[in-house]
Design an enzyme around this catalytic site. Sequence first.
Site, PDB file in Angstrom:
ATOM      1  N   LYS A 178      -6.850   7.322   0.460  1.00  0.00           N
ATOM      2  CA  LYS A 178      -5.433   7.050   0.714  1.00  0.00           C
ATOM      3  C   LYS A 178      -5.022   5.854  -0.133  1.00  0.00           C
ATOM      4  O   LYS A 178      -5.552   4.756   0.032  1.00  0.00           O
ATOM      5  CB  LYS A 178      -5.206   6.763   2.191  1.00  0.00           C
ATOM      6  CG  LYS A 178      -3.768   6.389   2.515  1.00  0.00           C
ATOM      7  CD  LYS A 178      -3.525   6.318   4.001  1.00  0.00           C
ATOM      8  CE  LYS A 178      -2.091   5.904   4.295  1.00  0.00           C
ATOM      9  NZ  LYS A 178      -1.830   5.849   5.732  1.00  0.00           N
ATOM     10  N   LYS A 231      -4.392  11.398  -0.431  1.00  0.00           N
ATOM     11  CA  LYS A 231      -2.994  11.103  -0.124  1.00  0.00           C
ATOM     12  C   LYS A 231      -2.493   9.972  -1.005  1.00  0.00           C
ATOM     13  O   LYS A 231      -3.188   8.960  -1.102  1.00  0.00           O
ATOM     14  CB  LYS A 231      -2.902  10.703   1.344  1.00  0.00           C
ATOM     15  CG  LYS A 231      -1.545  10.217   1.788  1.00  0.00           C
ATOM     16  CD  LYS A 231      -1.607   9.789   3.214  1.00  0.00           C
ATOM     17  CE  LYS A 231      -0.257   9.224   3.594  1.00  0.00           C
ATOM     18  NZ  LYS A 231      -0.279   8.643   4.897  1.00  0.00           N
TER      19      LYS A 231
HETATM   20  C1  PBG Z   1       0.315   5.352   8.630  1.00  0.00           C
HETATM   21  C2  PBG Z   1       0.665   6.534   7.824  1.00  0.00           C
HETATM   22  C3  PBG Z   1       1.501   6.535   6.708  1.00  0.00           C
HETATM   23  C4  PBG Z   1       1.668   7.858   6.351  1.00  0.00           C
HETATM   24  C5  PBG Z   1       0.925   8.647   7.230  1.00  0.00           C
HETATM   25  N1  PBG Z   1       0.293   7.798   8.125  1.00  0.00           N
HETATM   26  C6  PBG Z   1       2.230   5.430   6.021  1.00  0.00           C
HETATM   27  C7  PBG Z   1       1.499   4.237   5.557  1.00  0.00           C
HETATM   28  O1  PBG Z   1       0.273   4.224   5.400  1.00  0.00           O
HETATM   29  O2  PBG Z   1       2.197   3.234   5.383  1.00  0.00           O
HETATM   30  C8  PBG Z   1       2.545   8.317   5.228  1.00  0.00           C
HETATM   31  C9  PBG Z   1       3.030   9.705   5.274  1.00  0.00           C
HETATM   32  C10 PBG Z   1       4.184   9.999   4.390  1.00  0.00           C
HETATM   33  O3  PBG Z   1       4.651   9.151   3.604  1.00  0.00           O
HETATM   34  O4  PBG Z   1       4.642  11.132   4.467  1.00  0.00           O
HETATM   35  N2  PBG Z   1      -0.980   4.986   8.766  1.00  0.00           N
END
Ligand code: PBG
Length: 307
Positions: A178, A231
């Site tokens: 991520k 991601k």
């Molecule tokens: C939070 C989380 C995020 C997303 C999914 N879970 C945002 C972040 O890490 O700030 C993002 C999903 C999206 O942008 O569609 N842990």
Amino acid sequence: MVEETSLSVDNLIYPVFLKDGKGIKEEITSMPTNYRWSLDLLLSELEECQKLGINTIDLFPAVDNSLKDSIASYSYADDNFYLHAIRTIKEHFPDLMIMSDVAMDPYSSDGHDGMVRNGAILNDETLPILNRMALAQAQAGVDIIGPSDMMDGRIGAIREHLDEHSYTNISIMSYSAKYASAFYGPFRDALNSAPKHGDKKTYQMNPANKKEAILEAELDFQEGADFLMVKPALCYLDVIHVLNENFTIPITAYNVSGECSMIYAAAEKGWINYEAAVYETLLSIRRAGASGILTYFAKDFAKMMQK
Ligand code: PBG
């Protein structure tokens, strides 16, 4: 006959936002066609989704600021509206697969995925909180736990904690690679969960790195993950590809909010064809090697397929 890649609604996971209350269907401005739902209205929405062939949803709670604190205690509180909603959804739709995010940010007064002290994110102190959150969600009826926090060691900790409480059948889809991305903005609007200070670069990955993604995935695999997720998806198709070449468990990808918003916005202006752009986008993520795709386009794609 010669088409190398397939794409169907079976590959898609639909992220859905939930809010406490009744009669609520609030459009998320930066993500048109996506809403914050109260449970009562969400039930009929899910019935429609299931009829369209959507088998898996990923739920996210929009939590009132007054309920947030530094240890995300609302995430496992007995009167948590979100856990109650999961129970009700599971009763109504026993065949619908429910995935749920595990991270502190929607419940944290700091807006970070881990616990914060003196401006630093405390990795190891966060793990017991994630364990409690994951167990509470498993008890409520979640099928797939999605740790999205990027704390080191959390997959092993959560797996052990769930197993100790006899939740051996709950799978874990780890947000393994991520990245600290510019494309999460609309999601943070949806949940009002942006960090109150600093950024997420001490725990989310540097967009410059690919080998590190293999290391992160290897650790999650060893710790017991059932799926490895990349991601965002589109700027990281090469990462999806390399993980798919190197691991035998399924690779999934999150086609995140900002990636979808760009297409919504350009289509709204008439600059691109919405349906064609959605199809090509999702197909490219499949071609890179993802078996499953989390995408806000899931419902629109399912409708397109019915046409
Ligand atoms: C939070 C989380 C995020 C997303 C999914 N879970 C945002 C972040 O890490 O700030 C993002 C999903 C999206 O942008 O569609 N842990």
